[in-house]
Design an enzyme around this catalytic site. Structure first.
Site, PDB file in Angstrom:
ATOM      1  N   SER A 140      41.239  34.691  40.512  1.00 28.52           N
ATOM      2  CA  SER A 140      40.893  33.327  40.742  1.00 28.52           C
ATOM      3  C   SER A 140      39.324  33.040  40.681  1.00 28.52           C
ATOM      4  CB  SER A 140      41.200  32.805  42.178  1.00 28.52           C
ATOM      5  OG  SER A 140      40.871  31.397  42.591  1.00 28.52           O
TER       6      SER A 140
ATOM      7  N   TYR B 299      40.041  33.794  51.120  1.00 30.31           N
ATOM      8  CA  TYR B 299      40.648  34.049  49.602  1.00 30.31           C
ATOM      9  C   TYR B 299      39.950  34.464  48.772  1.00 30.31           C
ATOM     10  CZ  TYR B 299      43.387  32.038  45.576  1.00 30.31           C
ATOM     11  OH  TYR B 299      43.927  31.972  44.502  1.00 30.31           O
TER      12      TYR B 299
END
Length: 246
Positions: A138, A151
């Protein structure tokens, strides 16, 4: 014809990639937690031209189950041309800040489980001396932002691991591609307030992943404009960055 292993096969991006590969008459070994969703995905792929689809239920954080999954995959496909690791969760940052157990579980979902799978798969690919390991990371891993740093930390760990693994496996003809999507319109992001202009459809991201895998790109931002966005964000001095709400 490609022989493809997909872990996290019921995720929106993975399913969109699989549909494109199915049109090429590929063989699939699909792994996910939910058998019902796997069966729906399999039916869709067969209707689009997949040569064969084998299903395997597994929670990616069950590290003990990884070996049996790979053995089953190899017994079915004989060899893996592409392995796509696409599982993950989007944690609530505030909850992670207050609950160590949740924080560690989310790190396992998005970080250590991916690294464990990559370690196992890398040894198989090294033996094959061919193939592509594709990993969905990501843009969140490019810099630690206060809104999602748990995250982002997991994704940064995955990306760093991929960089080292790529250099190791390059010598034996195996490619590792680190895929870094931005905001994607998936069930995982439903309910979040995201800028519409930056929100991509899974199909757009999948097109870029399939092409990038064929071209053996090292790091793939999806959509491509995230290269510029993250370049700018990474250039912000720390003394200013810590004052920003991102």
């Amino acid at each position: 014809m490609k022989r493809i292993l997909i872990i996290g096969a019921t995720s929106a991006i993975a399913a969109a990639c699989a549909r494109l590969w199915a049109e090429q008459g590929s063989d699939f070994f699909l792994v996910a937690r939910n058998l019902e969703k796997l069966e729906q995905t399999a039916a869709d792929l067969k209707g689009r031209g997949a040569k064969s689809v084998t299903l395997h239920c597994m929670d990616a954080t069950d590290f003990v189950a990884h070996g049996a999954m790979l053995d089953s995959c190899l017994a079915t496909l004989q060899q893996i041309d592409i392995a796509l690791i696409a599982h993950g969760t989007l944690p609530n940052q505030k909850v992670c800040e207050q609950d160590v157990g949740v924080a560690l579980q989310e790190f396992a979902n998005n970080g250590t489980s991916v690294i464990a799978l990559l370690t196992l798969l890398a040894n198989q690919f090294e033996t094959q001396r061919c193939g592509t390991l594709a990993v969905i990371s990501s843009v969140a891993g490019d810099r630690g932002r206060p809104s999602n740093y748990l995250y982002g930390t997991a994704k940064a760990a995955v990306s760093t691991f991929c960089e080292g693994l790529r250099a190791r496996l390059y010598k034996v003809g195996v490619h590792v591609i680190d895929i870094r999507p931005g905001f994607v319109d998936t069930p995982m992001t439903q309910g979040l307030s995201l800028p519409a202009a930056l929100l991509a459809k899974p199909e757009q991201v999948a097109q870029r992943i399939v092409k990038g895998t064929d071209r053996k790109v090292d790091v793939l931002y999806a959509p491509g404009f995230w290269v510029l966005i993250m370049m700018i964000i990474k250039l912000i001095p720390g003394v200013l960055f810590k004052r920003m709400n991102m």
